[in-house]
Motif scaffolding. Structure first.
Motif, PDB file in Angstrom:
ATOM      1  N   ASN A 111       0.840  -1.198   0.000  1.00  0.00           N
ATOM      2  CA  ASN A 111       0.000   0.000   0.000  1.00  0.00           C
ATOM      3  C   ASN A 111       0.875   1.247   0.000  1.00  0.00           C
ATOM      4  O   ASN A 111       1.446   1.628   1.005  1.00  0.00           O
ATOM      5  CB  ASN A 111      -0.868  -0.053   1.286  1.00  0.00           C
ATOM      6  N   GLY A 112       1.009   1.846  -1.179  1.00  0.00           N
ATOM      7  CA  GLY A 112       1.902   3.007  -1.236  1.00  0.00           C
ATOM      8  C   GLY A 112       1.780   3.808  -2.511  1.00  0.00           C
ATOM      9  O   GLY A 112       0.815   3.654  -3.279  1.00  0.00           O
ATOM     10  N   GLY A 113       2.773   4.663  -2.747  1.00  0.00           N
ATOM     11  CA  GLY A 113       2.779   5.539  -3.910  1.00  0.00           C
ATOM     12  C   GLY A 113       3.637   5.006  -5.041  1.00  0.00           C
ATOM     13  O   GLY A 113       3.755   3.794  -5.231  1.00  0.00           O
ATOM     14  N   GLY A 114       4.263   5.903  -5.768  1.00  0.00           N
ATOM     15  CA  GLY A 114       5.010   5.521  -6.957  1.00  0.00           C
ATOM     16  C   GLY A 114       6.181   4.587  -6.680  1.00  0.00           C
ATOM     17  O   GLY A 114       6.337   3.552  -7.347  1.00  0.00           O
ATOM     18  N   ASP A 115       6.988   4.912  -5.673  1.00  0.00           N
ATOM     19  CA  ASP A 115       8.131   4.053  -5.332  1.00  0.00           C
ATOM     20  C   ASP A 115       7.671   2.661  -4.953  1.00  0.00           C
ATOM     21  O   ASP A 115       8.305   1.656  -5.298  1.00  0.00           O
ATOM     22  CB  ASP A 115       8.906   4.658  -4.159  1.00  0.00           C
ATOM     23  N   SER A 116       6.563   2.621  -4.231  1.00  0.00           N
ATOM     24  CA  SER A 116       6.056   1.330  -3.764  1.00  0.00           C
ATOM     25  C   SER A 116       5.509   0.507  -4.920  1.00  0.00           C
ATOM     26  O   SER A 116       5.584  -0.727  -4.899  1.00  0.00           O
ATOM     27  CB  SER A 116       4.945   1.534  -2.736  1.00  0.00           C
ATOM     28  N   ALA A 117       4.959   1.190  -5.899  1.00  0.00           N
ATOM     29  CA  ALA A 117       4.468   0.469  -7.083  1.00  0.00           C
ATOM     30  C   ALA A 117       5.643  -0.244  -7.754  1.00  0.00           C
ATOM     31  O   ALA A 117       5.533  -1.392  -8.201  1.00  0.00           O
ATOM     32  CB  ALA A 117       3.801   1.437  -8.050  1.00  0.00           C
ATOM     33  N   ASP A 118       6.773   0.462  -7.776  1.00  0.00           N
ATOM     34  CA  ASP A 118       7.982  -0.125  -8.355  1.00  0.00           C
ATOM     35  C   ASP A 118       8.447  -1.344  -7.541  1.00  0.00           C
ATOM     36  O   ASP A 118       8.759  -2.399  -8.087  1.00  0.00           O
ATOM     37  CB  ASP A 118       9.067   0.954  -8.400  1.00  0.00           C
ATOM     38  N   THR A 119       8.459  -1.177  -6.226  1.00  0.00           N
ATOM     39  CA  THR A 119       8.834  -2.303  -5.359  1.00  0.00           C
ATOM     40  C   THR A 119       7.887  -3.478  -5.572  1.00  0.00           C
ATOM     41  O   THR A 119       8.318  -4.632  -5.692  1.00  0.00           O
ATOM     42  CB  THR A 119       8.799  -1.870  -3.877  1.00  0.00           C
ATOM     43  N   CYS A 120       6.612  -3.171  -5.616  1.00  0.00           N
ATOM     44  CA  CYS A 120       5.599  -4.229  -5.765  1.00  0.00           C
ATOM     45  C   CYS A 120       5.777  -4.970  -7.094  1.00  0.00           C
ATOM     46  O   CYS A 120       5.638  -6.194  -7.150  1.00  0.00           O
ATOM     47  CB  CYS A 120       4.215  -3.614  -5.666  1.00  0.00           C
ATOM     48  N   LEU A 121       6.106  -4.203  -8.112  1.00  0.00           N
ATOM     49  CA  LEU A 121       6.339  -4.823  -9.420  1.00  0.00           C
ATOM     50  C   LEU A 121       7.525  -5.788  -9.349  1.00  0.00           C
ATOM     51  O   LEU A 121       7.470  -6.908  -9.863  1.00  0.00           O
ATOM     52  CB  LEU A 121       6.599  -3.737 -10.475  1.00  0.00           C
ATOM     53  N   LYS A 122       8.594  -5.343  -8.681  1.00  0.00           N
ATOM     54  CA  LYS A 122       9.770  -6.210  -8.544  1.00  0.00           C
ATOM     55  C   LYS A 122       9.424  -7.483  -7.781  1.00  0.00           C
ATOM     56  O   LYS A 122       9.849  -8.581  -8.139  1.00  0.00           O
ATOM     57  CB  LYS A 122      10.896  -5.453  -7.825  1.00  0.00           C
ATOM     58  N   VAL A 123       8.653  -7.305  -6.704  1.00  0.00           N
ATOM     59  CA  VAL A 123       8.270  -8.470  -5.909  1.00  0.00           C
ATOM     60  C   VAL A 123       7.394  -9.417  -6.747  1.00  0.00           C
ATOM     61  O   VAL A 123       7.520 -10.640  -6.653  1.00  0.00           O
ATOM     62  CB  VAL A 123       7.543  -8.028  -4.617  1.00  0.00           C
ATOM     63  N   MET A 332      -0.822  -6.437 -10.437  1.00  0.00           N
ATOM     64  CA  MET A 332      -1.882  -5.507 -10.803  1.00  0.00           C
ATOM     65  C   MET A 332      -2.022  -4.424  -9.736  1.00  0.00           C
ATOM     66  O   MET A 332      -1.569  -4.572  -8.603  1.00  0.00           O
ATOM     67  CB  MET A 332      -3.221  -6.241 -10.947  1.00  0.00           C
ATOM     68  N   MET A 333      -2.714  -3.348 -10.110  1.00  0.00           N
ATOM     69  CA  MET A 333      -3.100  -2.295  -9.154  1.00  0.00           C
ATOM     70  C   MET A 333      -4.565  -1.954  -9.390  1.00  0.00           C
ATOM     71  O   MET A 333      -4.934  -1.658 -10.526  1.00  0.00           O
ATOM     72  CB  MET A 333      -2.256  -1.037  -9.344  1.00  0.00           C
ATOM     73  N   PRO A 334      -5.386  -1.984  -8.323  1.00  0.00           N
ATOM     74  CA  PRO A 334      -6.752  -1.495  -8.480  1.00  0.00           C
ATOM     75  C   PRO A 334      -6.683   0.008  -8.731  1.00  0.00           C
ATOM     76  O   PRO A 334      -6.024   0.738  -7.982  1.00  0.00           O
ATOM     77  CB  PRO A 334      -7.418  -1.779  -7.129  1.00  0.00           C
ATOM     78  N   ALA A 335      -7.330   0.450  -9.816  1.00  0.00           N
ATOM     79  CA  ALA A 335      -7.284   1.868 -10.172  1.00  0.00           C
ATOM     80  C   ALA A 335      -8.690   2.436 -10.180  1.00  0.00           C
ATOM     81  O   ALA A 335      -9.657   1.725 -10.468  1.00  0.00           O
ATOM     82  CB  ALA A 335      -6.643   2.035 -11.546  1.00  0.00           C
ATOM     83  N   ILE A 336      -8.796   3.736  -9.853  1.00  0.00           N
ATOM     84  CA  ILE A 336     -10.109   4.385  -9.852  1.00  0.00           C
ATOM     85  C   ILE A 336     -10.410   4.896 -11.255  1.00  0.00           C
ATOM     86  O   ILE A 336      -9.589   5.593 -11.871  1.00  0.00           O
ATOM     87  CB  ILE A 336     -10.134   5.559  -8.848  1.00  0.00           C
ATOM     88  N   ARG A 347     -15.734   3.630 -10.554  1.00  0.00           N
ATOM     89  CA  ARG A 347     -15.619   2.203 -10.217  1.00  0.00           C
ATOM     90  C   ARG A 347     -14.133   1.845 -10.171  1.00  0.00           C
ATOM     91  O   ARG A 347     -13.285   2.626 -10.583  1.00  0.00           O
ATOM     92  CB  ARG A 347     -16.388   1.329 -11.212  1.00  0.00           C
ATOM     93  N   ILE A 348     -13.859   0.657  -9.648  1.00  0.00           N
ATOM     94  CA  ILE A 348     -12.466   0.223  -9.545  1.00  0.00           C
ATOM     95  C   ILE A 348     -12.170  -0.755 -10.672  1.00  0.00           C
ATOM     96  O   ILE A 348     -12.916  -1.711 -10.885  1.00  0.00           O
ATOM     97  CB  ILE A 348     -12.197  -0.450  -8.177  1.00  0.00           C
ATOM     98  N   GLU A 349     -11.086  -0.533 -11.374  1.00  0.00           N
ATOM     99  CA  GLU A 349     -10.654  -1.440 -12.437  1.00  0.00           C
ATOM    100  C   GLU A 349      -9.238  -1.924 -12.133  1.00  0.00           C
ATOM    101  O   GLU A 349      -8.520  -1.313 -11.355  1.00  0.00           O
ATOM    102  CB  GLU A 349     -10.656  -0.698 -13.779  1.00  0.00           C
ATOM    103  N   ALA A 350      -8.859  -2.967 -12.803  1.00  0.00           N
ATOM    104  CA  ALA A 350      -7.506  -3.487 -12.594  1.00  0.00           C
ATOM    105  C   ALA A 350      -6.548  -2.882 -13.621  1.00  0.00           C
ATOM    106  O   ALA A 350      -6.844  -2.871 -14.815  1.00  0.00           O
ATOM    107  CB  ALA A 350      -7.511  -4.999 -12.723  1.00  0.00           C
ATOM    108  N   ALA A 351      -5.417  -2.358 -13.140  1.00  0.00           N
ATOM    109  CA  ALA A 351      -4.407  -1.819 -14.052  1.00  0.00           C
ATOM    110  C   ALA A 351      -3.117  -2.615 -13.897  1.00  0.00           C
ATOM    111  O   ALA A 351      -2.728  -2.956 -12.780  1.00  0.00           O
ATOM    112  CB  ALA A 351      -4.140  -0.355 -13.732  1.00  0.00           C
ATOM    113  N   PRO A 352      -2.463  -2.946 -15.018  1.00  0.00           N
ATOM    114  CA  PRO A 352      -1.199  -3.693 -14.926  1.00  0.00           C
ATOM    115  C   PRO A 352      -0.140  -2.819 -14.257  1.00  0.00           C
ATOM    116  O   PRO A 352       0.058  -1.661 -14.641  1.00  0.00           O
ATOM    117  CB  PRO A 352      -0.837  -3.965 -16.383  1.00  0.00           C
ATOM    118  N   LEU A 353       0.527  -3.377 -13.271  1.00  0.00           N
ATOM    119  CA  LEU A 353       1.514  -2.632 -12.493  1.00  0.00           C
ATOM    120  C   LEU A 353       2.644  -2.112 -13.372  1.00  0.00           C
ATOM    121  O   LEU A 353       3.230  -1.055 -13.094  1.00  0.00           O
ATOM    122  CB  LEU A 353       2.059  -3.551 -11.392  1.00  0.00           C
ATOM    123  N   ALA A 354       2.958  -2.833 -14.424  1.00  0.00           N
ATOM    124  CA  ALA A 354       4.052  -2.413 -15.317  1.00  0.00           C
ATOM    125  C   ALA A 354       3.752  -1.051 -15.932  1.00  0.00           C
ATOM    126  O   ALA A 354       4.672  -0.300 -16.260  1.00  0.00           O
ATOM    127  CB  ALA A 354       4.249  -3.456 -16.420  1.00  0.00           C
TER     128      ALA A 354
END
Lengths: 419, 419
Positions: A111-123, A332-336, A347-354
């Motif tokens: 649960n985070g911002g841009g840096d965390s999205a990057d970390t999450c993608l790596k994980v 993935m990231m749930p996106a508004i 509504r919430i949609e799924a966005a590819p983390l990449a």
């Protein structure tokens, strides 16, 4: 489907509603006991995973988890820590897998911002690279509103509501005193790179002469003469001038206003603060009596004035993250998604983390008024729905009630690890 | 009883609830049409009376007057202007009487703090000295809580609630990030002479280690070494340190922290701000990462988080002022009397203005903890009831609704007067 455990962690600067996302994740997990066993939260974010410092969320009652929805800050502890790339820092990633294996964790919610999205993608890539079955989902959060794909970032709407309301309220104060007292008021707001929060201050007024009379964005080069001319004009026309200034305000050469290299009598670098710097200019150039405020953490912690839209969306992205995870949608990231503007619907949609990681969303050029000192109608239409609705926390003895977690630790199974 | 008009004016720094008192005065006047004709409000306080700049309140609808109850700022305009003594500035007093005579004003309601009580007392003496029948009532208001006789001053309770809540919320933010980020947070609050507002910050926590960890009062000489030792201790014990500091914090020699004579690179006097000054000391002496906030006008304008107790009391003193006036009780002030502590109960009593004017109420010595960095149980018991209850304004499109007055001016009948 077999049951496995989930890991949840908070990352980066916290918000008034990041715990609402935690609430969404945890409550959704509890609704799927067949697939998800226990939720383990990282104490202080990803550091908790690396050091095997895990909070056993199953020890917290439903009431406590429900109370997270109205508790500001990061209930499990957050951190500023970015995982490096997997090639050169393989040990950290291997450690993560060891910890996940040791505790049967197969769901990773970050649960985070841009840096965390990057970390999450790596994980999320660990699954293939290290041969461990893990589903990683990023839960968006940032007051900066700079995440791409998602229409807005959970956390931003509540700061926007707080800043717009505070600007409105303080402006009434100045307006009533300006004949014999303070003529210029400067409110400094967050936003080092983008003027989203400053723009929200402009929601306080719209008609001719209504405050704020100036909004100063990081996107518009600061020109002292132009700003002072506008301040003087405002005082002459309306009797006073209210300015909302972004902490990221800067000169054409990129120097921040708050970092102009001044030193005090002891030769120490003068402390930052755009508001006092700007107020000083007003005093020097125009001689007006001024006051200034720096909202700082107050603005991102102000759960008492959260936007209901923001709270609902923060919860919804948490909930959706779990649904994506149990559907096996890795990375993935749930996106508004803004479905309609009037009436506002989302509504919430799924966005590819990449597509999310390592991209920042700046204020569109067409959101800033041509003179550079205000917002356009397009910006107003974008922002207005995000501050809609109130979602007051319960109060007890005059103060907001907040969740008090036990934070029972999960027994360690691995040797220590130094980060 | 014959019908005469009433004059109402706001004076000094405004508050989140001064308009609630205006609402109380005006609604009570409207309930007594036999005795009170029109209410004329001074535009910009007493200056409106001197310059015959009067707002005809009868032109405002009941709905608008009712909305004053939840509108911050001073709806009719306030001012910082103190009438001098009657002996040497007789012309001003004679002018007041001329204006009152011209508009058949026989009731004078003056809504302000200590200075205004003094002005109101002088005006109340006009009746005898200049042979004009006037009943003058002071309506108490000040965020400083320094009026005597009254148990507390309307306006203070709402600031107290705002500061206590903000301290609580921001502390949760710091607590969740302190492992890898900000360790010290400084919140600067109002109170140049007395530490009442800083004391309210202490309501945010009570148990061992609960923030705020330090409260810095104007009443306790600032000792840098002692303060820094406590900050270090707090960071070592709890991981972080939250400080609430009064703008009036000063050294033993009386110098304000915010006014330590530093100059910037251009030789200009460094701008005030206790919070950045203190944060700079923390950085210099201890090296901790810090953040600071200056709430300034936000705290006294924050009607969105007003204390219900405060709103009710602000309205009640306005209402009582009218009852005293029509009973012919010249030179009085409605004062809040604490009838019982648990459960909290209060009523409004009449206090002679002569006992109120020119006396300040300081924080009792026994309200400050022995170490000087916190409040005692007695202080907590005194403060706690004042922040009780919420009284949210209505919201529209995500923002608080406020009263919009026509401010129709009363036709002038007299020659101009220069003040």
């Amino acid at each position: 489907m077999a049951q496995h455990n989930a890991f949840y962690a908070q990352s980066g600067g916290v918000t008034a509603v990041i715990n609402a996302s935690a609430c969404g994740v945890i409550e959704a997990c509890r609704r799927h006991p067949d697939q998800i066993g226990k939720v383990y939260a990282g104490h202080n974010g990803i550091i908790g995973a690396l050091t095997e410092d895990l909070i056993d969320v199953s020890q917290e009652s439903d009431e406590t988890i429900s109370a997270l929805r109205h508790t500001p800050g990061g209930a499990f502890g957050s951190c500023r820590y970015k995982l490096k790339d997997i090639e050169t820092h393989r040990a950290q990633y291997e450690r993560l897998i060891e910890v996940f294996k040791a505790h049967d964790i197969r769901y990773f919610f970050y649960n985070g911002g841009g840096d965390s999205a990057d970390t999450c993608l790596k994980v999320s890539q660990l699954s293939e690279k290290l041969g461990y079955p893990l589903t990683a989902i990023h839960v968006p959060k940032t007051v900066d509103n700079d995440l791409p794909i998602t229409d807005n970032s959970p956390g931003f709407g509540s700061v926007a509501k707080y800043i717009a309301t505070s600007t409105l309220e303080a402006s009434l104060d100045i307006a009533s005193m300006c004949a014999t007292s303070t003529k210029v008021f400067v409110l400094e707001v967050m936003g080092r790179h983008a003027g989203w929060i400053a723009a929200a201050g402009a929601l306080a007024g719209n008609g001719e002469g209504e405050p704020p009379h100036l909004v100063i964005f990081p996107e518009v080069h600061f020109d002292r003469d132009r700003v002072m001319a506008r301040v003087e004009e405002s005082v002459k026309l309306y009797g006073y001038c209210v300015i909302v200034v972004s902490e990221g305000a800067r000169y054409e050469d990129g120097t921040f206003l708050a970092d102009s290299g001044n030193t005090d009598a002891f030769g120490h670098r003068q402390l930052g603060g755009v508001a006092p710097t700007l107020a000083g200019m007003v005093k020097q150039d125009l001689g007006y009596k001024y006051h200034w405020a720096v909202a700082d953490y107050l603005q991102r912690a102000a759960r008492h004035l959260a936007s209901k839209t923001d709270v609902d969306q923060a919860y919804a992205v948490g909930e959706k993250a779990v649904e994506l995870a149990i559907a096996g949608r890795n990375a993935m990231m749930p996106a508004i998604k803004r479905v309609s503007e009037t009436p506002y619907d989302w509504r919430i949609e799924a966005a590819p983390l990449a597509e999310v990681a390592n991209r920042e969303k700046y204020m569109p050029h067409e959101f800033i008024r041509e003179d550079g000192f205000g917002i356009t109608e397009a910006c107003r239409q974008y922002l207005a729905p995000l501050i809609q609705g109130e979602d007051y926390p319960p109060f007890e003895n005059g103060l907001p009630k907040v969740a008090h977690l036990k934070k029972a630790r999960v027994e360690r199974k691995l040797p220590e690890f130094t980060i």
